[in-house]
Scaffold this motif. Sequence first.
Motif: not given
Length: 361
Positions: A80-87
Amino acid sequence: MEPYFDAFRQYLAQHGYAAHTSASYLVDVAHFARWARTKRLRLNSVNETSVAEFLDEHLPNCQCAAPGHHDRSDHRAALGHLLEVLRSLDAIAPTPLSATAVDEELRRYDEYMEHARGLVPKTRSMALRIIGRLLTECFGSDAINIGTITPEQVRQFFAQEALRYSKPSSLASVVASLRGYFRYHVSLGDHVHGGLTSAMAYPANWKQSALPKTLTTEEVTQLVNALGRPGPSMRRADAIVRCALDLGLRSGEIAHLSLDDIDWRASTLTLRHTKGAREDLLPLPATTGEAIAAYLKQERPRTTNRAIFMRIMAPLDQPVGPDLVRKTIRQAYARAGLPYTRSHLLRHTMANRLLAGGSSL
């Protein structure tokens, strides 16, 4: 995905995650990256769907040779944190909005509730869940035609909803939500069956049969005597209990208190996030002010955030939420040896004390 690992590390560090948690999340992300490579996924196709496939299909049957644990909740949090960073870096597409007819209808009605009726987020969220279940049951993925809903369908839905609730007062929210939604469509000029609003009756709820449960004078003394104990976050806990006991504040109101809401010289507190979406000016009792001041001076973490009550665990630099306020009050009951769990009990206690002191209903 490797070029974004440093950004992911920095994100975790900025949000105050402990070193061992950050290391665990990095291992989880690397695990996902290895799986994505075997699936020949392009980076720009990484999203909630691919994460769900990894969690639901790969993780339970994982035979990967690389070391690592297979805890689903940890992987879900890390990704979930990864998706936030990538976005945030425009590496993947923004969060997709569901485009079903029901979702579009709920978005329109939410805007109406917010801007035309001024309802607070919690009330809107509850209404949207109820209405969403009705529309999904009536139309599924098809287009919505409010004029085709019959009173019998509404009665059957109401009977099903009744099984979800144990108190009449809770079931009354179903009636209010559905009637408000039907009136919304009438105001738009849509054809709505005339019997929809009368297809449901508010359940009997004898509100005036007894006053709400409150703490006795002895129990209030017992709770107050249990304050002031040493330990982690105990200053914060004392201040939160004082806000609920001395001022009768709701858990959400306590969580949203800001440093700018207190006028120390005038001994007042401005309540800006009320259930009625208005501002109230309250007196700040000495006991409440002293508890808040002790927390601010001795325990509150350094932060640029203006909220009074702050988190001490990651993500840091964020205010506490209503759930933590309620948990804090439950723990205060336990320390005082009181058999209660509801934080709202202190609001009723405050009202009872006002009545005993001569205030009107």
